[in-house]
Write a protein that holds these residues in place. Sequence first.
Motif, PDB file in Angstrom:
ATOM      1  N   ARG A 171       0.169  14.348   7.112  1.00  0.00           N
ATOM      2  CA  ARG A 171       1.500  14.155   6.968  1.00  0.00           C
ATOM      3  C   ARG A 171       1.981  12.937   6.441  1.00  0.00           C
ATOM      4  NH1 ARG A 171       4.014  14.468  12.712  1.00  0.00           N
ATOM      5  NH2 ARG A 171       2.366  13.469  12.932  1.00  0.00           N
ATOM      6  N   TRP A 172       2.578  12.854   5.403  1.00  0.00           N
ATOM      7  CA  TRP A 172       3.092  11.818   4.692  1.00  0.00           C
ATOM      8  C   TRP A 172       2.110  10.925   3.847  1.00  0.00           C
ATOM      9  CZ3 TRP A 172       8.003  11.631   3.789  1.00  0.00           C
ATOM     10  CH2 TRP A 172       8.728  12.157   4.594  1.00  0.00           C
ATOM     11  N   ALA A 173       0.956  11.342   3.766  1.00  0.00           N
ATOM     12  CA  ALA A 173      -0.083  10.732   2.853  1.00  0.00           C
ATOM     13  C   ALA A 173       0.541  10.768   1.294  1.00  0.00           C
ATOM     14  CB  ALA A 173      -1.340  11.230   3.010  1.00  0.00           C
ATOM     15  N   LEU A 174       0.729  12.021   0.956  1.00  0.00           N
ATOM     16  CA  LEU A 174       1.167  12.009  -0.494  1.00  0.00           C
ATOM     17  C   LEU A 174       2.453  11.370  -0.494  1.00  0.00           C
ATOM     18  CD1 LEU A 174      -0.018  15.615  -1.127  1.00  0.00           C
ATOM     19  CD2 LEU A 174      -0.826  13.427  -2.565  1.00  0.00           C
ATOM     20  N   GLY A 175       3.445  11.545   0.236  1.00  0.00           N
ATOM     21  CA  GLY A 175       4.612  11.016   0.095  1.00  0.00           C
ATOM     22  C   GLY A 175       4.592   9.337  -0.086  1.00  0.00           C
ATOM     23  N   ILE A 176       3.652   8.699   0.710  1.00  0.00           N
ATOM     24  CA  ILE A 176       3.372   7.484   0.790  1.00  0.00           C
ATOM     25  C   ILE A 176       2.859   6.929  -0.609  1.00  0.00           C
ATOM     26  CG2 ILE A 176       2.133   5.443   1.701  1.00  0.00           C
ATOM     27  CD1 ILE A 176       2.213   6.901   4.461  1.00  0.00           C
ATOM     28  N   LEU A 177       1.779   7.907  -1.046  1.00  0.00           N
ATOM     29  CA  LEU A 177       1.281   7.462  -2.477  1.00  0.00           C
ATOM     30  C   LEU A 177       2.312   7.507  -3.477  1.00  0.00           C
ATOM     31  CD1 LEU A 177      -2.139   9.186  -2.067  1.00  0.00           C
ATOM     32  CD2 LEU A 177      -1.850   6.763  -2.114  1.00  0.00           C
ATOM     33  N   TRP A 178       3.304   8.577  -3.316  1.00  0.00           N
ATOM     34  CA  TRP A 178       4.282   8.849  -4.476  1.00  0.00           C
ATOM     35  C   TRP A 178       5.210   7.709  -4.287  1.00  0.00           C
ATOM     36  CZ3 TRP A 178       2.254  13.277  -6.491  1.00  0.00           C
ATOM     37  CH2 TRP A 178       2.783  13.808  -7.753  1.00  0.00           C
ATOM     38  N   LEU A 217      -7.052   3.041  -1.087  1.00  0.00           N
ATOM     39  CA  LEU A 217      -6.182   3.424  -2.232  1.00  0.00           C
ATOM     40  C   LEU A 217      -4.935   2.706  -1.827  1.00  0.00           C
ATOM     41  CD1 LEU A 217      -6.625   7.386  -1.335  1.00  0.00           C
ATOM     42  CD2 LEU A 217      -7.450   6.040  -3.154  1.00  0.00           C
ATOM     43  N   VAL A 218      -4.688   1.814  -1.006  1.00  0.00           N
ATOM     44  CA  VAL A 218      -3.283   1.111  -0.578  1.00  0.00           C
ATOM     45  C   VAL A 218      -3.892  -0.187  -0.164  1.00  0.00           C
ATOM     46  CG1 VAL A 218      -1.380   0.759   0.805  1.00  0.00           C
ATOM     47  CG2 VAL A 218      -1.917   2.920  -0.284  1.00  0.00           C
ATOM     48  N   GLU A 219      -3.081  -1.228  -0.693  1.00  0.00           N
ATOM     49  CA  GLU A 219      -3.512  -2.321  -0.189  1.00  0.00           C
ATOM     50  C   GLU A 219      -2.068  -3.231   0.262  1.00  0.00           C
ATOM     51  OE1 GLU A 219      -5.129  -4.724  -3.138  1.00  0.00           O
ATOM     52  OE2 GLU A 219      -3.853  -4.347  -4.661  1.00  0.00           O
ATOM     53  N   LYS A 220      -2.343  -4.284   1.304  1.00  0.00           N
ATOM     54  CA  LYS A 220      -1.230  -5.164   1.645  1.00  0.00           C
ATOM     55  C   LYS A 220      -1.123  -6.398   0.842  1.00  0.00           C
ATOM     56  CE  LYS A 220       1.659  -6.337   5.148  1.00  0.00           C
ATOM     57  NZ  LYS A 220       2.877  -6.815   4.734  1.00  0.00           N
ATOM     58  N   THR A 221      -0.159  -6.653  -0.031  1.00  0.00           N
ATOM     59  CA  THR A 221       0.220  -7.702  -0.760  1.00  0.00           C
ATOM     60  C   THR A 221       1.241  -8.645  -0.320  1.00  0.00           C
ATOM     61  OG1 THR A 221       1.647  -6.764  -2.279  1.00  0.00           O
ATOM     62  CG2 THR A 221      -0.841  -6.423  -2.564  1.00  0.00           C
ATOM     63  N   ASP A 222       1.535  -9.715  -0.828  1.00  0.00           N
ATOM     64  CA  ASP A 222       2.632 -10.491  -0.584  1.00  0.00           C
ATOM     65  C   ASP A 222       4.021  -9.717  -0.849  1.00  0.00           C
ATOM     66  OD1 ASP A 222       1.136 -12.650   0.172  1.00  0.00           O
ATOM     67  OD2 ASP A 222       1.345 -13.544  -1.992  1.00  0.00           O
ATOM     68  N   GLU A 271      -6.123  -0.264  -7.275  1.00  0.00           N
ATOM     69  CA  GLU A 271      -6.619   0.471  -8.846  1.00  0.00           C
ATOM     70  C   GLU A 271      -7.169   1.659  -8.561  1.00  0.00           C
ATOM     71  OE1 GLU A 271      -5.971  -0.635 -11.822  1.00  0.00           O
ATOM     72  OE2 GLU A 271      -4.831  -2.318 -10.826  1.00  0.00           O
ATOM     73  N   ASP A 272      -7.727   2.037  -7.526  1.00  0.00           N
ATOM     74  CA  ASP A 272      -8.209   3.431  -7.162  1.00  0.00           C
ATOM     75  C   ASP A 272      -6.882   4.143  -6.886  1.00  0.00           C
ATOM     76  OD1 ASP A 272     -10.910   3.081  -7.822  1.00  0.00           O
ATOM     77  OD2 ASP A 272     -11.520   2.841  -5.731  1.00  0.00           O
ATOM     78  N   GLY A 273      -6.195   3.571  -6.197  1.00  0.00           N
ATOM     79  CA  GLY A 273      -4.852   4.365  -5.882  1.00  0.00           C
ATOM     80  C   GLY A 273      -3.982   4.847  -7.201  1.00  0.00           C
ATOM     81  N   LYS A 274      -3.935   3.974  -7.955  1.00  0.00           N
ATOM     82  CA  LYS A 274      -3.199   4.063  -9.213  1.00  0.00           C
ATOM     83  C   LYS A 274      -4.035   4.984 -10.153  1.00  0.00           C
ATOM     84  CE  LYS A 274      -1.290  -0.471  -9.204  1.00  0.00           C
ATOM     85  NZ  LYS A 274      -1.384  -1.883  -9.836  1.00  0.00           N
ATOM     86  N   THR A 275      -5.374   5.104 -10.090  1.00  0.00           N
ATOM     87  CA  THR A 275      -6.013   6.026 -10.751  1.00  0.00           C
ATOM     88  C   THR A 275      -6.047   7.576 -10.304  1.00  0.00           C
ATOM     89  OG1 THR A 275      -7.857   4.627 -11.446  1.00  0.00           O
ATOM     90  CG2 THR A 275      -8.309   6.816 -11.510  1.00  0.00           C
ATOM     91  N   LEU A 276      -5.911   7.486  -8.881  1.00  0.00           N
ATOM     92  CA  LEU A 276      -5.874   8.880  -8.154  1.00  0.00           C
ATOM     93  C   LEU A 276      -4.282   9.323  -8.592  1.00  0.00           C
ATOM     94  CD1 LEU A 276      -6.270  11.148  -6.167  1.00  0.00           C
ATOM     95  CD2 LEU A 276      -5.450   9.462  -4.233  1.00  0.00           C
ATOM     96  N   PHE A 277      -3.299   8.422  -8.428  1.00  0.00           N
ATOM     97  CA  PHE A 277      -1.906   9.096  -8.745  1.00  0.00           C
ATOM     98  C   PHE A 277      -2.062   9.381 -10.346  1.00  0.00           C
ATOM     99  CE2 PHE A 277       2.585   8.529 -10.174  1.00  0.00           C
ATOM    100  CZ  PHE A 277       3.203   9.256  -9.213  1.00  0.00           C
ATOM    101  N   ARG A 278      -2.458   8.914 -11.119  1.00  0.00           N
ATOM    102  CA  ARG A 278      -2.353   9.387 -12.599  1.00  0.00           C
ATOM    103  C   ARG A 278      -3.171  10.898 -12.429  1.00  0.00           C
ATOM    104  NH1 ARG A 278      -3.705   4.229 -13.658  1.00  0.00           N
ATOM    105  NH2 ARG A 278      -5.874   4.284 -13.860  1.00  0.00           N
ATOM    106  N   HIS A 279      -3.887  11.301 -11.692  1.00  0.00           N
ATOM    107  CA  HIS A 279      -4.434  12.484 -11.477  1.00  0.00           C
ATOM    108  C   HIS A 279      -3.627  13.369 -10.839  1.00  0.00           C
ATOM    109  CE1 HIS A 279      -8.371  11.739 -13.554  1.00  0.00           C
ATOM    110  NE2 HIS A 279      -8.383  10.858 -12.522  1.00  0.00           N
ATOM    111  N   LEU A 280      -2.683  12.990  -9.805  1.00  0.00           N
ATOM    112  CA  LEU A 280      -1.922  13.800  -9.086  1.00  0.00           C
ATOM    113  C   LEU A 280      -0.690  14.055  -9.801  1.00  0.00           C
ATOM    114  CD1 LEU A 280      -2.224  12.072  -5.446  1.00  0.00           C
ATOM    115  CD2 LEU A 280      -2.981  14.375  -6.184  1.00  0.00           C
ATOM    116  N   GLU A 281      -0.311  12.995 -10.686  1.00  0.00           N
ATOM    117  CA  GLU A 281       1.274  13.343 -11.218  1.00  0.00           C
ATOM    118  C   GLU A 281       1.220  14.403 -12.251  1.00  0.00           C
ATOM    119  OE1 GLU A 281       4.109   9.711 -13.336  1.00  0.00           O
ATOM    120  OE2 GLU A 281       2.011   9.750 -13.696  1.00  0.00           O
TER     121      GLU A 281
END
Length: 98
Positions: free
Chosen positions: A20-27, A63-68, A75-85
């Motif tokens: 639940r919500w994993a794809l929504g978070i990535l999106w 796939l996700v990181e905490k930043t300021d 980068e892996d999360g962005k690559t995955l999203f390019r495949h999901l889009e």
Amino acid sequence: MRGSRTGQPIMVLFDLLGRRWALGILWNLSVEPLTFRDLQSRCESVSPTVLNTRLKELRTAGLVEKTDAGYDLTEDGKTLFRHLEPLGDWAMGWAPTL
């Protein structure tokens, strides 16, 4: 990370993305980094507990990181999203047929 008993990477990925919500978070993070509150607002019905759990899982998976600026795709999360889009584009054309 849970997933296939066989350890097949695709099955581990599908298990993670099927939660639940994993794809929504990535999106939502594909657009810009978001704070916890902003993510919760965009994922309207997600509980804080589920959101926190998913973020931890997605961070553990790299796939996700905490930043300021808040949470962001790695980068892996962005690559995955390019495949999901493209699946999102396909679904827009498919939805009217339902």
